[in-house]
Write a protein that holds these residues in place. Structure first.
Motif, PDB file in Angstrom:
ATOM      1  N   UNK A   1     -36.377  25.146  19.676  1.00  0.00           N
ATOM      2  CA  UNK A   1     -37.558  25.826  20.214  1.00  0.00           C
ATOM      3  C   UNK A   1     -38.716  25.771  19.219  1.00  0.00           C
ATOM      4  N   UNK A   2     -38.414  26.017  17.957  1.00  0.00           N
ATOM      5  CA  UNK A   2     -39.451  25.992  16.925  1.00  0.00           C
ATOM      6  C   UNK A   2     -40.056  24.594  16.816  1.00  0.00           C
ATOM      7  N   UNK A   3     -39.208  23.592  16.831  1.00  0.00           N
ATOM      8  CA  UNK A   3     -39.720  22.218  16.722  1.00  0.00           C
ATOM      9  C   UNK A   3     -40.604  21.875  17.925  1.00  0.00           C
ATOM     10  N   UNK A   4     -40.234  22.342  19.095  1.00  0.00           N
ATOM     11  CA  UNK A   4     -41.073  22.125  20.283  1.00  0.00           C
ATOM     12  C   UNK A   4     -42.424  22.809  20.109  1.00  0.00           C
ATOM     13  N   UNK A   5     -42.400  24.038  19.604  1.00  0.00           N
ATOM     14  CA  UNK A   5     -43.634  24.819  19.437  1.00  0.00           C
ATOM     15  C   UNK A   5     -44.541  24.236  18.363  1.00  0.00           C
ATOM     16  N   UNK A   6     -43.951  23.550  17.402  1.00  0.00           N
ATOM     17  CA  UNK A   6     -44.755  22.957  16.331  1.00  0.00           C
ATOM     18  C   UNK A   6     -45.718  21.897  16.853  1.00  0.00           C
ATOM     19  N   UNK A   7     -45.414  21.339  18.004  1.00  0.00           N
ATOM     20  CA  UNK A   7     -46.315  20.371  18.615  1.00  0.00           C
ATOM     21  C   UNK A   7     -47.479  21.047  19.327  1.00  0.00           C
ATOM     22  N   UNK A   8     -47.374  22.365  19.501  1.00  0.00           N
ATOM     23  CA  UNK A   8     -48.373  23.099  20.269  1.00  0.00           C
ATOM     24  C   UNK A   8     -49.026  24.224  19.473  1.00  0.00           C
ATOM     25  N   UNK A   9     -48.583  24.449  18.227  1.00  0.00           N
ATOM     26  CA  UNK A   9     -49.152  25.503  17.387  1.00  0.00           C
ATOM     27  C   UNK A   9     -49.173  25.048  15.934  1.00  0.00           C
ATOM     28  N   UNK A  10     -50.186  25.507  15.219  1.00  0.00           N
ATOM     29  CA  UNK A  10     -50.315  25.147  13.804  1.00  0.00           C
ATOM     30  C   UNK A  10     -49.589  26.129  12.893  1.00  0.00           C
ATOM     31  N   UNK A  11     -49.555  27.401  13.327  1.00  0.00           N
ATOM     32  CA  UNK A  11     -48.950  28.455  12.503  1.00  0.00           C
ATOM     33  C   UNK A  11     -48.123  29.395  13.370  1.00  0.00           C
TER      34      UNK A  11
END
Length: 307
Positions: free
Chosen positions: A255-265
């Motif tokens: 989930x975190x890796x997916x979110x890293x594509x959509x958020x900087x922090x």
């Protein structure tokens, strides 16, 4: 403007005193606790602010207390101008994320979470289930060891590289623990009474599904990433995903890796900093801070000014 992800903690982050400072200083936080007290058959605010720890640590009480404290911290973050572009929560924390996204209200979420906690607590007789953290072992190898064990045991959490959690029948967990140690891995038994995110939760999940079906789910105003599929989903999916969440693994790293594509922090909203620690093991440059008390809020605001 940098994109920000909010993440909300799950059970285990609770402690007496959580949310107290924020409620004393910010009316927005105080109103969340007041609303929770009106909805709940007992005073959630007293439990969060003063404990006792023995009660607060029980699944039945920990989950609604964490939901309330996290949502109080959320309103403070929003008051200070910190807003999210994407959301997620670890296990119980996913409910906090869904409220934050407008998918359901606190009035709907709190009774639902209270029922969820009771169903989980009642699902397995005391002493028959167990969970353990596993360090220094690849997921594939651990999956093989679980499959080879007699009894029901499997990976409950994919937390971050080198940190997994197994859950299931006590004897099966014990057998896998022995195999892990033989293979050179480290095991830390967890002091929990419920073997969460294991097949032992299936019947509880089916009972919870009936409760989830009563909710009038709204389309989220902010994307929420599910523990089950590590993706954002629509309102029609929440009932099934939250049902499966009880007996399927939490795909937190994914989930975190997916979110890293959509958020900087990432900003952790609610008690503790467990999720921040896990995220730092995936990418140590992505965690901006936490909102759990006045000190953490002040540190976060200073960082926000620099980006």
């Amino acid at each position: 403007m940098p994109r920000i992800a909010f993440v909300f903690p799950g059970q285990g982050a609770q402690y007496p005193g959580m949310g107290k400072e924020l409620a004393e200083k910010y009316e927005e936080a105080a109103q969340v606790f007041a609303a929770a007290d009106r909805i709940s058959p007992y005073s959630i605010s007293n439990l969060c602010f003063a404990g006792p720890a023995e009660q607060l640590n029980q699944t039945e009480f920990a989950q609604p207390a964490l939901l309330t404290s996290s949502l109080a911290a959320l309103l403070v973050a929003k008051k200070m101008g910190i807003c999210a572009d994407i959301l997620a929560g670890l296990s119980l924390g996913e409910y906090s994320a869904l409220v934050a996204a407008g998918a359901l209200s606190l009035e709907e979420a709190l009774p639902l979470v209270q029922k969820r906690a009771i169903l989980m607590q009642e699902a397995v007789p005391p002493g028959e289930g167990a969970m353990a953290a596993v360090l220094g072992m690849e997921a594939g190898r651990l999956e093989d060891l679980c499959h080879m064990a007699a009894g029901q045991v499997g990976i409950a959490n994919y937390n971050c590289p080198g940190q997994l959690v197994i859950s299931g029948e006590k004897e099966a967990v014990r057998a896998v623990t022995a195999s892990i140690k033989e293979a050179g891995g480290r095991v830390i038994p967890l002091a929990v009474s419920v073997p969460s995110h294991s097949p032992l939760m299936y019947e509880a999940a089916m009972k919870l599904k009936a409760e989830l079906a009563q909710v009038k789910w709204q389309e989220p105003l902010i994307p929420v990433v599910s523990n089950v599929n590590a993706r954002e989903n629509g309102a029609l999916d929440f009932e099934e995903l939250l049902t499966q969440q009880l007996f399927k693994p939490v795909l937190w790293e994914q989930s975190v890796r997916y979110m890293m594509n959509k958020a900087d922090y990432f900003v952790e909203i609610g008690p503790g900093s467990t999720l921040s620690g896990l995220i730092k093991k995936i990418d140590r440059h992505r965690v901006l801070g936490q909102v759990e008390d006045l000190s953490s809020l002040e540190k976060l605001l200073k960082k926000v000014e620099l980006i």
